[in-house]
Design an enzyme around this catalytic site. Structure first.
Site, PDB file in Angstrom:
ATOM      1  N   CYS A 141      49.716   7.055  -0.480  1.00  0.00           N
ATOM      2  CA  CYS A 141      48.712   7.979   0.029  1.00  0.00           C
ATOM      3  C   CYS A 141      47.303   7.424  -0.176  1.00  0.00           C
ATOM      4  CB  CYS A 141      48.860   9.321  -0.688  1.00  0.00           C
ATOM      5  SG  CYS A 141      47.604  10.494  -0.205  1.00  0.00           S
ATOM      6  N   CYS A 164      44.683  10.031  -1.211  1.00  0.00           N
ATOM      7  CA  CYS A 164      44.777  10.478  -2.609  1.00  0.00           C
ATOM      8  C   CYS A 164      44.200   9.406  -3.544  1.00  0.00           C
ATOM      9  CB  CYS A 164      46.223  10.712  -3.030  1.00  0.00           C
ATOM     10  SG  CYS A 164      47.219  11.585  -1.844  1.00  0.00           S
ATOM     11  N   ASP A 165      44.517   8.141  -3.266  1.00  0.00           N
ATOM     12  CA  ASP A 165      44.270   7.093  -4.259  1.00  0.00           C
ATOM     13  C   ASP A 165      43.255   6.024  -3.844  1.00  0.00           C
ATOM     14  OD1 ASP A 165      46.291   8.297  -5.747  1.00  0.00           O
ATOM     15  OD2 ASP A 165      47.843   7.089  -4.793  1.00  0.00           O
TER      16      ASP A 165
END
Ligand code: NAP
Length: 309
Positions: free
Chosen positions: A131, A134-135
């Site tokens: 992701c 997300c990261d």
């Protein structure tokens, strides 16, 4: 006993929640481990009707949840551990407790597919991720070369997003044409920070001994040539697997694990309906999932009306 239990709070589950709540059925909506579903991990959703400027995936899901709650949906952060579709009422085990319901709408979505190569599992969350939104902004990835694997819309979206942080993004694809939609493919290939690596697969993530990603081993599938591409992160975007393990042996699943409805959104078990990515290997769009959630809700409502009549 509940009238309707909905498993999942992605586009399908929350749309089903809006419709069944508006029908005064007070649905119980169980989030699972990823409230809001996969769309919460997307950056800008550009193709959901009604948002000409695009909409943040997380915000879209929050708004859907608020809309469902406004009409009386009970949203519970909980994980379904088991279901028994052979009894009436239908029985679920939810965080150790029994929940009984007359109807069930399964909108359990899908999870990220893994590559299953050496180093992938060992270095997950240590540079291997599924992701970018997300990261991607983590310090470890900033101004570093990053690798995205895949050739679909997700891989292109991840690659484009990562250009904000990376020094260079390598898009490794096993063929020489992208599967992604035309607009996404063109945008990706026009981005000067994205370098496609065609006809290649990642065969290993290095360096497990160092406890972080330092590079990936590549193999050209046409020439057989092997090489190492230094990078600080591997972003895997090679598709999804449906979250349907709970229903194995109780519902018809296709060979890839997607629930096969018998008619409309109805499964072979009366009172059990299905919607969204857990039963759709073809379209897999936010708006089609929402449409399926709406249809499943209407069918559940009619089924309940039939029980009363
Ligand atoms: P996808 O379309 O199934 O693409 C998966 C990609 O990964 C394909 O290019 C595939 O290669 C490759 N792949 C699969 N297994 C692999 C493996 N073991 N090793 C290497 N490569 C592998 O999945 P997706 O990109 O996640 O998209 C899923 C659905 O969501 C699609 O319908 C897509 O349109 C939609 N989506 C839409 C948007 C948007 O509109 N903004 C964003 C994201 C996703 P091949 O091409 O060779 O099969």
């Amino acid at each position: 006993m509940e009238n309707v239990v909905i498993i999942g709070t992605g586009c399908a589950g929350l749309t089903a929640a809006i419709y069944t709540a508006r029908a005064n059925l007070r649905p119980l909506v169980l989030t699972g481990v990823m409230p809001g579903g996969l769309l919460t991990t997307t950056s800008i959703v550009e193709n959901f009707p009604g948002f000409p400027e695009g909409v943040d995936g997380f915000e879209l899901m929050q708004r859907m949840q608020q809309q469902a709650e406004k009409f009386g949906a009970q949203i519970k952060f909980a994980v379904v551990e088991a279901v028994d579709l052979s009894v009436r009422p239908i029985r679920l085990t939810v965080d150790g407790e029994t929940v009984e319901t007359q109807t069930l709408i399964i909108a359990s979505g899908a999870g990220h597919k893994h590559l299953d190569i050496p180093g992938e599992h060992e270095l997950e969350k240590k540079g291997v991720t599924y992701c970018a939104t997300c990261d991607g902004a983590l310090p470890v990835f900033r101004n570093q070369p990053l690798v995205v694997v895949g050739g679909g819309d997700s891989a292109c979206e991840e690659a484009n997003y990562l250009t904000r942080f990376a020094s260079q993004v390598y898009l490794v694809h096993r063929r020489d044409t992208l599967r992604a939609s035309k607009i996404m493919a063109e945008r990706t290939l026009a981005n000067p920070k994205i370098k496609p690596v065609w006809d290649s697969v990642v065969t290993e993530v290095q360096d497990v001994a160092a406890g972080k990603v330092t590079g990936v081993k590549l193999k050209n599938v046409k020439t057989g040539e092997e090489s190492v591409l230094p990078c600080a992160g591997l972003f895997v975007a090679v598709g999804h697997v449906p979250n349907t393990q709970l229903f194995q042996g109780q519902l018809d699943l296709d060979p890839a694990g997607y629930v096969v409805p018998v008619k409309g959104m109805a499964t072979k078990v009366p009172g059990v309906f299905v919607a969204g990515d857990c039963s759709d290997s073809v379209y897999r769009q936010a708006v089609t999932a929402a449409g399926m959630g709406c249809a499943a809700a209407i069918e559940a409502e009619r089924y309940l009306a039939g029980l009363c009549g």
